[in-house]
Design a protein around this motif. Structure first.
Motif, PDB file in Angstrom:
ATOM      1  N   LEU A   4      16.461  24.963  -9.442  1.00  0.00           N
ATOM      2  CA  LEU A   4      15.629  25.647  -8.434  1.00  0.00           C
ATOM      3  C   LEU A   4      16.194  27.029  -8.139  1.00  0.00           C
ATOM      4  N   HIS A   5      17.518  27.124  -8.020  1.00  0.00           N
ATOM      5  CA  HIS A   5      18.133  28.424  -7.727  1.00  0.00           C
ATOM      6  C   HIS A   5      17.904  29.394  -8.888  1.00  0.00           C
ATOM      7  N   ALA A   6      18.211  28.934 -10.093  1.00  0.00           N
ATOM      8  CA  ALA A   6      18.091  29.830 -11.257  1.00  0.00           C
ATOM      9  C   ALA A   6      16.640  30.263 -11.469  1.00  0.00           C
ATOM     10  N   SER A   7      15.711  29.321 -11.351  1.00  0.00           N
ATOM     11  CA  SER A   7      14.303  29.676 -11.613  1.00  0.00           C
ATOM     12  C   SER A   7      13.756  30.562 -10.498  1.00  0.00           C
ATOM     13  N   GLU A   8      14.274  30.400  -9.278  1.00  0.00           N
ATOM     14  CA  GLU A   8      13.823  31.259  -8.175  1.00  0.00           C
ATOM     15  C   GLU A   8      14.256  32.709  -8.431  1.00  0.00           C
ATOM     16  N   LEU A   9      15.500  32.870  -8.902  1.00  0.00           N
ATOM     17  CA  LEU A   9      15.973  34.233  -9.188  1.00  0.00           C
ATOM     18  C   LEU A   9      15.198  34.840 -10.362  1.00  0.00           C
ATOM     19  N   PHE A  10      14.896  34.003 -11.354  1.00  0.00           N
ATOM     20  CA  PHE A  10      14.114  34.472 -12.510  1.00  0.00           C
ATOM     21  C   PHE A  10      12.760  34.985 -12.023  1.00  0.00           C
ATOM     22  N   ASP A  11      12.144  34.201 -11.149  1.00  0.00           N
ATOM     23  CA  ASP A  11      10.828  34.564 -10.621  1.00  0.00           C
ATOM     24  C   ASP A  11      10.922  35.846  -9.778  1.00  0.00           C
ATOM     25  N   GLU A  12      11.991  35.949  -9.000  1.00  0.00           N
ATOM     26  CA  GLU A  12      12.173  37.133  -8.160  1.00  0.00           C
ATOM     27  C   GLU A  12      12.366  38.372  -9.034  1.00  0.00           C
ATOM     28  N   ALA A  13      13.170  38.204 -10.090  1.00  0.00           N
ATOM     29  CA  ALA A  13      13.391  39.339 -11.001  1.00  0.00           C
ATOM     30  C   ALA A  13      12.067  39.780 -11.606  1.00  0.00           C
ATOM     31  N   LYS A  14      11.194  38.811 -11.832  1.00  0.00           N
ATOM     32  CA  LYS A  14       9.903  39.105 -12.456  1.00  0.00           C
ATOM     33  C   LYS A  14       8.946  39.770 -11.476  1.00  0.00           C
ATOM     34  N   HIS A  15       8.900  39.229 -10.256  1.00  0.00           N
ATOM     35  CA  HIS A  15       7.849  39.658  -9.326  1.00  0.00           C
ATOM     36  C   HIS A  15       8.340  40.422  -8.093  1.00  0.00           C
ATOM     37  N   GLY A  16       9.617  40.305  -7.738  1.00  0.00           N
ATOM     38  CA  GLY A  16      10.058  40.879  -6.466  1.00  0.00           C
ATOM     39  C   GLY A  16      10.880  42.154  -6.601  1.00  0.00           C
TER      40      GLY A  16
END
Ligand code: FAD
Ligand code: NAI
Length: 468
Positions: free
Chosen positions: A55-67
């Motif tokens: 959950l932590h790793a995928s959240e950061l991946f998503d943030e890098a992509k969209h945030g």
């Protein structure tokens, strides 16, 4: 000669290992029977810990992509290295289960490797994977054998394409389409992981809402947020079967009340419809240990089963299937066995869903207060009015505190927002001390923090919040 202990615990999950450590600290000679090669049970090996790593790793991946772009960080399109992400998960698990090994050595706790079964009063047989069984004896036995995934009749789990949480934590490629059966905690957490990594996730839920048991207003908002993130929901629907014969799975979905079947294609189907207590092979029937109507070991308020000298804690008994509930029962049973007043306050037991945003709750929901006829007032504050949340681009969600109309005593609290799972604890502490909303409203909170929203929700139960 049988090994002899003050206490034998069967199962080394959060219930069993914490009970063992506290019992050893209180001077008992403790043996723990564990059939898996590593200690720590479901939570550390195939539950809380690996899921939070992903959950932590995928959240950061998503943030890098969209945030990142909005924050002025240009990095181009981030690339997923699933092998490394899984390696991070595996290392996190290894480090945590190794931690339990260390604590057992430190506290001189004996690990009895193998499957434990109760063969008489104070007698446990331990059957290792290979070699002869041994018999161990103890003044008291604690059953802490946990739970396993429940399954749907007629659906075969192969942990590759039709998976439980265990398989969903070890997929070797991102499925193009993932169908999640059950919109509970596992479905939404692991659905989030794979959705963030690129899967098209459809969640099929039998009820007309997600997260049953959580505050329904929170659940409604949460569903909207997850839908915005790309998750699709089919509520009031059930899965009638999964056809695995073709290259793609075909998941048959029908309305909960019956009706026309819709067929969903999927690469992976995750069955997340709940967990059931695990008591197989323990010899409970022969030992005379009674189960309840749902197959859970029946215990009294002091965790005593129907048989003298045999106790049970954690997922295998009634109550929420949560690691911290099992841990607290572990401490309580050790204290009770040592002659102290071990106790767990189930009324102030937090629950957290570790998605983005997180959902956290403690105490009563509005639905429960209405059902029991308690007069309550609601204090609410949105993160969109919190300065720190704006700076973090985390302004979704709110804090909601429910307090008794007459006494102002806090009866429940529900937070949806970034770091909700950390923030909930000041409300847990408040409830533990039977505190009132005013106690919280008069407590200084550092600025700027997300926790100020918690205080503002409490302020709104009195003369009013400041920043809204
Ligand atoms: P378990 O952790 O299930 O441990 C039981 C142990 O007993 C196992 O090691 C098993 O091998 C052993 N055992 C069973 N029978 C025998 C036998 N006869 N002989 C020897 N050994 C035996 N909870 C949270 O609070 N937070 C979370 O974030 C969270 N995330 C989760 C994510 C997932 C994917 C899953 C599946 C669960 C999650 N949970 C979470 C729930 C949490 O894992 C359980 O509530 C917790 O592990 C229960 O602890 P326990 O000690 O009762 O049993
Ligand atoms: P759950 O009980 O949370 O959710 C199961 C969902 O499946 C419910 O919404 C239920 O209505 C639905 N359902 C049941 N039968 C169905 C059917 N035939 N078709 C469609 N939907 C159906 O169980 P889940 O998610 O499997 O988790 C098991 C346990 O693990 C929970 O009790 C939870 O406490 C614990 N856990 C806790 C976590 C946390 O604290 N963050 C994380 C993961 C698990």
């Amino acid at each position: 000669m049988a090994d002899s202990f003050d206490l034998i615990i069967i199962g080394s999950g959060p219930g069993g290992y914490v009970a063992a450590i506290r019992a050893a600290q209180l001077g008992m000679k403790v043996g723990v029977v564990e059939k898996w090669p590593t200690l720590g049970g479901t939570c550390l090996n195939i539950g809380c810990i690996p899921s939070k790593a992903l959950l932590h790793a995928s959240e950061l991946f998503d943030e890098a992509k969209h945030g990142f772009k909005q924050l002025g960080i240009d990095i181009g399109e981030p690339k997923l290295n699933l092998t490394q992400m899984m390696a991070h998960k595996t290392e996190t698990v290894a480090s945590n289960v190794g931690g339990v090994d260390y604590l057992f050595k430190k506290n001189k706790i004996t690990v009895l490797r193998g499957t434990g079964s109760i063969v008489g009063p104070g007698k446990v047989r331990v059957t290792p994977e290979s070699g002869e069984p041994i018999q161990a004896e103890a003044k008291a036995i604690v059953i802490a054998t946990g739970s396993v995934s429940a399954n749907l009749p007629g659906i075969e789990i192969d942990e590759k394409r039709v998976v439980t949480s265990t398989g969903a934590l070890t997929l070797d490629a991102v499925p193009e389409k993932l169908v999640v059966i059950g919109a509970g905690v596992i479905g939404l957490e692991l659905g989030s992981v794979w959705s963030r990594l690129g899967a098209k996730v459809t969640v099929v839920e039998y009820l007309d809402r997600i997260l049953p048991g959580m505050d329904s207003e929170v659940a409604r908002q949460f569903q909207r947020m997850l839908a915005k993130q790309g998750m699709e929901f089919k509520l009031s629907s059930k899965v009638a079967g999964v056809d695995t014969s073709g290259a793609a799975l075909q998941v048959w979905v029908e309305p909960a009340q019956g009706g026309e079947i819709e067929v969903l294609d999927a690469d992976v189907a995750l069955v997340a419809i709940g967990r059931k207590p695990f008591t197989e092979g323990l010899g409970l029937e022969e030992a005379g240990v009674a189960l309840d109507e749902r197959g859970r070991v029946r215990v009294d308020a002091h965790y005593k089963t129907s048989v003298e000298g045999i106790y049970a804690i954690g997922d295998v008994i009634a109550g929420p299937m949560l690691a911290h509930k099992a841990e607290d029962e572990g401490i309580a049973i050790a204290e009770i066995l040592a002659g102290q007043a071990g106790h767990v306050n189930y009324g102030a037991m937090p629950a957290v869903v570790y998605t983005n945003p997180e959902v956290a709750s403690v105490g009563k929901t509005e639905d429960e207060l209405k059902a029991e006829g308690t007069e309550y007032k609601i204090g609410k504050f949105p993160f969109s009015a919190n300065g720190r949340a704006k700076a973090m681009l985390a302004s979704q969600g709110f804090v909601k505190i429910l307090a008794d109309v007459e006494t102002d005593r806090v009866l429940g609290a529900h937070i949806i927002g970034k770091n909700a799972g950390e923030m909930i604890h000041e409300l847990v502490t408040l409830m533990e001390f039977s505190g009132a909303a005013e106690d919280l409203a008069r407590t200084t909170h550092a600025h700027p923090t997300l926790s100020e929203a918690v205080r503002e929700a409490a302020l709104s139960l009195g003369d009013g919040a400041i920043h809204i």
